[in-house]
Structures are given as C-alpha cells and as structure tokens.
Design a protein around this motif. Sequence first.
Motif, short mmCIF file in Angstrom:
data_model
loop_
_atom_site.label_atom_id
_atom_site.label_comp_id
_atom_site.label_asym_id
_atom_site.label_seq_id
_atom_site.Cartn_x
_atom_site.Cartn_y
_atom_site.Cartn_z
N ALA A 54 0.84 -1.21 0.00
CA ALA A 54 0.00 0.00 0.00
C ALA A 54 0.87 1.24 0.00
O ALA A 54 0.58 2.22 -0.71
CB ALA A 54 -0.92 -0.01 1.21
N TRP A 55 1.93 1.22 0.78
CA TRP A 55 2.82 2.37 0.85
C TRP A 55 3.47 2.62 -0.51
O TRP A 55 3.54 3.76 -0.97
CB TRP A 55 3.88 2.12 1.92
N ARG A 56 3.93 1.56 -1.18
CA ARG A 56 4.57 1.72 -2.48
C ARG A 56 3.56 2.10 -3.57
O ARG A 56 3.91 2.76 -4.53
CB ARG A 56 5.29 0.44 -2.88
N THR A 57 2.31 1.69 -3.39
CA THR A 57 1.30 2.01 -4.39
C THR A 57 0.88 3.47 -4.31
O THR A 57 0.73 4.15 -5.33
CB THR A 57 0.07 1.10 -4.21
N PHE A 58 0.69 3.99 -3.10
CA PHE A 58 0.12 5.32 -2.93
C PHE A 58 1.13 6.44 -2.71
O PHE A 58 0.76 7.60 -2.70
CB PHE A 58 -0.89 5.32 -1.78
N ARG A 59 2.38 6.12 -2.54
CA ARG A 59 3.35 7.21 -2.36
C ARG A 59 3.77 7.77 -3.70
O ARG A 59 3.66 7.12 -4.73
CB ARG A 59 4.56 6.74 -1.57
N ASP A 60 4.27 8.99 -3.68
CA ASP A 60 4.72 9.63 -4.91
C ASP A 60 6.02 8.97 -5.37
O ASP A 60 6.97 8.86 -4.59
CB ASP A 60 4.97 11.12 -4.69
N PRO A 61 6.08 8.54 -6.62
CA PRO A 61 7.30 7.90 -7.10
C PRO A 61 8.43 8.91 -7.25
O PRO A 61 8.19 10.07 -7.60
CB PRO A 61 6.90 7.32 -8.45
N THR A 62 9.63 8.48 -6.96
CA THR A 62 10.78 9.36 -7.13
C THR A 62 11.11 9.44 -8.61
O THR A 62 10.80 8.55 -9.39
CB THR A 62 12.00 8.83 -6.35
N ALA A 72 7.59 -4.09 -6.48
CA ALA A 72 6.60 -4.47 -7.49
C ALA A 72 5.75 -5.63 -7.01
O ALA A 72 4.54 -5.65 -7.22
CB ALA A 72 7.30 -4.83 -8.80
N VAL A 73 6.37 -6.59 -6.33
CA VAL A 73 5.63 -7.75 -5.83
C VAL A 73 4.64 -7.33 -4.75
O VAL A 73 3.48 -7.76 -4.75
CB VAL A 73 6.60 -8.83 -5.31
N THR A 74 5.08 -6.50 -3.80
CA THR A 74 4.17 -6.08 -2.73
C THR A 74 3.06 -5.19 -3.25
O THR A 74 1.92 -5.28 -2.79
CB THR A 74 4.93 -5.37 -1.60
N ALA A 75 3.36 -4.33 -4.23
CA ALA A 75 2.32 -3.48 -4.81
C ALA A 75 1.29 -4.33 -5.55
O ALA A 75 0.08 -4.10 -5.44
CB ALA A 75 2.93 -2.44 -5.75
#
Length: 98
Positions: A54-62, A72-75
């Motif tokens: 969830a954190w990797r999906t909703f945070r702003d990408p660098t 990628a797996v957790t997202a």
Amino acid sequence: MEMVGEAVAEVILTLLACALLACLALIAYLSWSFSPRLTVTGAGLLSLFLAHGAWRTFRDPTKGRSRRGLAAVTAAGFTLTAATGVFLLFYGTGCGCL
C-alpha cells in the motif's frame, strides 16, 4: 434474454464469492488448529507485506525510479488483495452464509 444473462451472471458471481469466503474461512481454521503461533506470525507478516504494498502504491514515485523487485511484488499483492476485498464486499454480502 439480456435479463436472464444478467441474473445468471449475478448468481455465478455470488456463488464464486461464497466459495472464496468458505475457502478463506477453511484456511484460517486449519492454520489455527495446526499452530496458533504460526498463524499469528503469518498474519503479521502478511500485514507487513500488504502495508508495504500500500505504501509503495500510494506514495509519490521518485524521479527516474520505477518499481522493481520486492516493491513491485508487494504493490501487486496489495492491489490483488484490495480487488478481492472489493469483490467480496459487493458479492459476498448476498451470500447468505454469513
């Protein structure tokens, strides 16, 4: 004819949701009867996995970095779990087995 098709699709989706709910309940029951400590540990690890997704999906990408490896797996796992939850919310409530 269209109304019959929609009714059949609704019944199939509801049965699928009931089967999914039954499988999830069976997995929880069997894992708890096998080892309560391992079940709690697994639930904690699954929660960390989904929280990271969830954190990797909703945070702003660098800039210049795309998702790779674990991110990628957790997202993808989070997205699949969220989609399953929404599916169960819409069709599992009409199951009648709750």
